[in-house]
Design a protein around this motif. Structure first.
Motif, PDB file in Angstrom:
ATOM      1  N   CYS A 119      -9.357  35.006   6.873  1.00  0.00           N
ATOM      2  CA  CYS A 119      -7.886  34.487   7.088  1.00  0.00           C
ATOM      3  C   CYS A 119      -7.755  33.041   6.372  1.00  0.00           C
ATOM      4  O   CYS A 119      -6.757  32.801   5.699  1.00  0.00           O
ATOM      5  N   ALA A 120      -8.769  32.272   6.436  1.00  0.00           N
ATOM      6  CA  ALA A 120      -8.765  30.787   5.775  1.00  0.00           C
ATOM      7  C   ALA A 120      -8.679  30.892   4.189  1.00  0.00           C
ATOM      8  O   ALA A 120      -7.870  30.254   3.792  1.00  0.00           O
ATOM      9  N   LYS A 139      -5.261  32.233   3.562  1.00  0.00           N
ATOM     10  CA  LYS A 139      -4.296  31.170   3.463  1.00  0.00           C
ATOM     11  C   LYS A 139      -4.244  30.052   2.573  1.00  0.00           C
ATOM     12  O   LYS A 139      -3.237  29.559   2.045  1.00  0.00           O
ATOM     13  N   THR A 140      -5.623  29.828   2.044  1.00  0.00           N
ATOM     14  CA  THR A 140      -5.347  28.960   0.974  1.00  0.00           C
ATOM     15  C   THR A 140      -4.720  29.463  -0.266  1.00  0.00           C
ATOM     16  O   THR A 140      -4.183  28.559  -1.258  1.00  0.00           O
ATOM     17  N   THR A 141      -5.025  30.920  -0.589  1.00  0.00           N
ATOM     18  CA  THR A 141      -4.383  31.209  -1.782  1.00  0.00           C
ATOM     19  C   THR A 141      -2.980  31.572  -1.573  1.00  0.00           C
ATOM     20  O   THR A 141      -2.109  31.601  -2.368  1.00  0.00           O
ATOM     21  N   ALA A 190      -0.792  30.491   1.012  1.00  0.00           N
ATOM     22  CA  ALA A 190       0.017  29.677   2.116  1.00  0.00           C
ATOM     23  C   ALA A 190       1.343  29.512   2.178  1.00  0.00           C
ATOM     24  O   ALA A 190       1.916  29.546   3.197  1.00  0.00           O
ATOM     25  N   ASN A 191       2.244  30.036   1.141  1.00  0.00           N
ATOM     26  CA  ASN A 191       3.545  29.816   1.223  1.00  0.00           C
ATOM     27  C   ASN A 191       4.165  31.665   1.527  1.00  0.00           C
ATOM     28  O   ASN A 191       5.358  31.761   1.674  1.00  0.00           O
ATOM     29  N   PRO A 232       1.759  35.707   6.939  1.00  0.00           N
ATOM     30  CA  PRO A 232       0.484  36.241   7.081  1.00  0.00           C
ATOM     31  C   PRO A 232       0.404  37.483   7.104  1.00  0.00           C
ATOM     32  O   PRO A 232       1.226  38.243   7.769  1.00  0.00           O
ATOM     33  N   CYS A 276      -4.122  38.023  10.976  1.00  0.00           N
ATOM     34  CA  CYS A 276      -4.049  36.550  10.379  1.00  0.00           C
ATOM     35  C   CYS A 276      -2.895  35.610  10.752  1.00  0.00           C
ATOM     36  O   CYS A 276      -2.932  34.551  10.619  1.00  0.00           O
ATOM     37  N   GLN A 311       3.546  32.556  11.249  1.00  0.00           N
ATOM     38  CA  GLN A 311       2.337  31.210  11.238  1.00  0.00           C
ATOM     39  C   GLN A 311       1.029  31.782  10.945  1.00  0.00           C
ATOM     40  O   GLN A 311       0.758  32.873  11.448  1.00  0.00           O
ATOM     41  N   TRP A 312       0.399  31.118  10.148  1.00  0.00           N
ATOM     42  CA  TRP A 312      -1.176  31.680   9.985  1.00  0.00           C
ATOM     43  C   TRP A 312      -2.021  31.043  11.127  1.00  0.00           C
ATOM     44  O   TRP A 312      -1.428  30.135  11.911  1.00  0.00           O
TER      45      TRP A 312
END
Length: 79
Positions: free
Chosen positions: A54-55, A58-60, A62-63, A66, A70, A77-78
């Motif tokens: 999930c992290a 999220k970095t890839t 983020a906008n 989820p 995740c 929200q993530w």
């Protein structure tokens, strides 16, 4: 009997490698976080692997919203 056990172990290892590669390819992708098979694999992973996946997503993405597994709270929200 030894041959049967050896074949079963080899099949099990092959399945784990294929599923692991498919999951890793999903969490490190750059196309979309909404791949159905990837979502299923990631949400069924043990806690630390799911959190890491999930992290990475999220970095890839983020906008984006989820994917299942995740999302936190209301699903927008993530974790």
């Amino acid at each position: 009997m030894k041959t049967l056990i050896r074949v079963v172990v080899m099949i099990a290892v092959a399945v784990v490698v294929v599923i692991g590669f498919r999951w890793y390819r999903y969490v490190t992708n750059t196309d979309s976080p909404y791949d159905e098979i990837g979502i299923t694999l990631n949400s069924s992973m043990p806690g630390p692997l799911n959190s890491w996946g999930c992290a990475k997503l999220k970095t890839t993405f983020a906008n984006s919203l989820p994917p299942y597994g995740c999302a936190a709270g209301d699903g927008t929200q993530w974790k």
